[in-house]
Design a protein around this motif. Structure first.
Motif, short mmCIF file in Angstrom:
data_model
loop_
_atom_site.label_atom_id
_atom_site.label_comp_id
_atom_site.label_asym_id
_atom_site.label_seq_id
_atom_site.Cartn_x
_atom_site.Cartn_y
_atom_site.Cartn_z
N MET A 130 -47.73 44.03 6.35
CA MET A 130 -47.22 43.87 4.99
C MET A 130 -46.48 42.56 4.82
O MET A 130 -46.72 41.79 3.88
N LEU A 131 -45.53 42.27 5.71
CA LEU A 131 -44.72 41.07 5.55
C LEU A 131 -45.51 39.78 5.81
O LEU A 131 -45.32 38.79 5.08
N PRO A 132 -46.40 39.73 6.82
CA PRO A 132 -47.23 38.53 6.94
C PRO A 132 -48.08 38.25 5.71
O PRO A 132 -48.26 37.09 5.32
N GLU A 133 -48.60 39.31 5.08
CA GLU A 133 -49.37 39.12 3.86
C GLU A 133 -48.50 38.59 2.73
O GLU A 133 -48.93 37.74 1.94
N ALA A 134 -47.25 39.06 2.66
CA ALA A 134 -46.33 38.56 1.62
C ALA A 134 -46.02 37.09 1.86
O ALA A 134 -46.01 36.28 0.90
N ALA A 135 -45.79 36.70 3.11
CA ALA A 135 -45.51 35.29 3.41
C ALA A 135 -46.71 34.42 3.06
O ALA A 135 -46.57 33.33 2.47
N ALA A 136 -47.90 34.89 3.37
CA ALA A 136 -49.11 34.13 3.06
C ALA A 136 -49.30 34.00 1.55
O ALA A 136 -49.68 32.93 1.05
N ALA A 137 -49.04 35.07 0.81
CA ALA A 137 -49.21 35.03 -0.64
C ALA A 137 -48.26 34.03 -1.29
O ALA A 137 -48.64 33.28 -2.19
N VAL A 138 -47.01 34.00 -0.81
CA VAL A 138 -46.03 33.05 -1.36
C VAL A 138 -46.47 31.62 -1.06
O VAL A 138 -46.45 30.73 -1.93
N ALA A 139 -46.90 31.38 0.20
CA ALA A 139 -47.31 30.03 0.58
C ALA A 139 -48.51 29.56 -0.23
O ALA A 139 -48.56 28.41 -0.69
N GLN A 140 -49.48 30.44 -0.43
CA GLN A 140 -50.68 30.04 -1.15
C GLN A 140 -50.42 29.87 -2.64
O GLN A 140 -50.94 28.95 -3.27
N ALA A 141 -49.58 30.73 -3.21
CA ALA A 141 -49.31 30.65 -4.65
C ALA A 141 -48.57 29.37 -5.01
O ALA A 141 -48.83 28.76 -6.06
N ALA A 173 -42.34 37.38 10.28
CA ALA A 173 -43.60 37.00 9.63
C ALA A 173 -43.53 35.52 9.28
O ALA A 173 -42.51 35.04 8.78
N THR A 174 -44.60 34.79 9.55
CA THR A 174 -44.67 33.37 9.22
C THR A 174 -46.06 33.03 8.70
O THR A 174 -47.04 33.72 9.00
N HIS A 175 -46.14 31.95 7.93
CA HIS A 175 -47.42 31.44 7.47
C HIS A 175 -47.31 29.92 7.41
O HIS A 175 -46.37 29.37 6.84
N GLY A 176 -48.31 29.25 7.99
CA GLY A 176 -48.32 27.80 7.98
C GLY A 176 -47.69 27.21 9.23
O GLY A 176 -47.36 27.90 10.19
N THR A 177 -47.51 25.90 9.18
CA THR A 177 -46.93 25.15 10.30
C THR A 177 -45.44 24.95 10.05
O THR A 177 -45.04 24.51 8.96
N GLU A 178 -44.65 25.27 11.05
CA GLU A 178 -43.20 25.22 10.86
C GLU A 178 -42.77 23.81 10.46
O GLU A 178 -43.16 22.82 11.08
N SER A 179 -41.97 23.73 9.41
CA SER A 179 -41.49 22.47 8.84
C SER A 179 -40.01 22.61 8.53
O SER A 179 -39.46 23.71 8.54
N PRO A 180 -39.34 21.50 8.24
CA PRO A 180 -37.91 21.58 7.89
C PRO A 180 -37.68 22.53 6.71
O PRO A 180 -38.44 22.52 5.73
N VAL A 181 -36.66 23.35 6.83
CA VAL A 181 -36.39 24.36 5.80
C VAL A 181 -35.80 23.70 4.57
O VAL A 181 -34.82 22.95 4.64
N ALA A 182 -36.41 23.99 3.42
CA ALA A 182 -35.90 23.47 2.15
C ALA A 182 -35.05 24.49 1.42
O ALA A 182 -34.16 24.14 0.65
N LEU A 183 -35.32 25.78 1.66
CA LEU A 183 -34.60 26.83 0.93
C LEU A 183 -34.59 28.10 1.77
O LEU A 183 -35.59 28.47 2.36
N ARG A 184 -33.42 28.75 1.77
CA ARG A 184 -33.28 30.05 2.45
C ARG A 184 -32.68 31.01 1.43
O ARG A 184 -31.54 30.84 1.00
N LEU A 185 -33.47 32.01 1.03
CA LEU A 185 -33.03 33.01 0.07
C LEU A 185 -32.69 34.31 0.79
O LEU A 185 -33.52 34.85 1.53
#
Length: 317
Positions: free
Chosen positions: A1-12, A36-48
């Protein structure tokens, strides 16, 4: 569930990296872990922060589309809205993980308890009863020829048997909780009488015998809730209530300083929720309208696989 949510946010939002972090419900001091992660780890711009029912349970972490690009106001609005939905899903995942760890811990504890019990019986009761048996066998050979020696052997056997009975009693008492020894109502009264706080109790005059798991959960949730009042609430009064109906409702309220705006649950809170969830109940902590905090646990009065006949043999609490 959470990996799919991370992927959906990244793609949207066309983000290069999105991660979801969760606190460990069984060890809140252990910090967060990326589940859960999606994509290549990069510097964090926002933490909610992920907040569920007023509690911080983790974070939604995102990277910007490019190093020199900032997230727009529209992006931030969307991410905040998404974080609320992810928090609901994450809370369920977090509880499932906590229950799994709790079940693993229970299996380990039961195995250790069986090992301890076997050791106590083998090293303590076993030799004592074996000695009594040998002594009685010796007494049978001297019964006719030497009555005085027989008398001494019988007395020795009685000492061995008495010691064995005392060892069995000690082992039995070590396996029994206050609820098992006193009953739920009397165990609660005995505990609250020892508390260094003005505790006002509202208990039924008689509580029918419930499954052992329900009684144990009710007692230890109540004990932990009162302990939290003593440790954190800075309260003058505490109200403890048990109410029987379709469910067993356990309530512990105080007139202390109340909950913080965002509460990070500690080990005690997680333990209470796990105890309730393990038997199909629920546990909620909320502010009182008149000030202070109230815990309400709702526990089933019967459990699958526990027959009424099994409880009837135990008598009433």
């Amino acid at each position: 569930m959470l990996p799919e949510a991370a992927a959906a946010v990244a793609q949207a939002l066309r983000l290069p990296y999105v991660a979801i972090e969760l606190d460990d419900a069984t060890a809140p001091d252990a910090g967060t872990a990326r589940v859960a992660t999606h994509g290549t780890e990069s510097p964090v711009a926002l933490r909610l922060t992920l907040v569920h029912q007023g509690e911080e349970i983790g974070a939604l972490v995102v990277a910007a589309r490019a190093p020199d690009e900032t997230l727009s106001a529209a992006d931030l609005r969307l991410l905040r809205d998404v974080a609320r939905h992810i928090a609901q899903a994450a809370a369920g995942v977090r509880l499932s993980l906590a229950l799994l760890r709790s079940q693993e811990h229970a299996v380990a504890v039961r195995a250790e308890e069986r090992r301890r019990l076997a050791r106590d019986l083998h090293d303590g009761v076993g030799p004592v009863l074996t000695g009594a048996t040998w002594t009685l066998q010796a007494a049978t050979t001297t019964l006719r020829t030497n009555p005085d020696a027989t008398h001494d052997l019988l007395n020795t056997a009685l000492v061995h048997i008495g010691q064995g009975a005392e060892d069995l009693r000690r082992i039995s008492m070590g396996l029994r909780s206050p609820v098992d020894q006193l009953g739920l109502r009397e165990a609660v009264l005995a505990y609250t009488d020892r508390v260094s706080l003005a505790v006002h109790t509202e208990l039924p005059e008689q509580i029918p015998r419930l499954a052992a798991a329900v009684e144990e959960a009710a007692y230890w949730i109540l004990v932990e809730a009162v302990a939290n009042v003593l440790r954190h609430a800075e309260a003058t009064n505490c109200w403890v209530r048990l109410e029987m109906g379709d469910v067993l409702e356990v309530s512990v309220a105080d007139d202390g300083r109340g909950l913080p705006p965002r509460m990070r649950p500690g080990v005690g809170v997680s333990s209470m929720r796990e105890r309730a969830a393990e038997i199909g109940g629920s546990c909620e902590i909320r502010p009182r309208s008149t000030g202070g905090t109230e815990l309400i646990a709702r526990l089933p009065v019967s459990l699958p696989g526990v027959q009424d006949a099994d409880l009837a043999d135990q008598g009433a609490v």
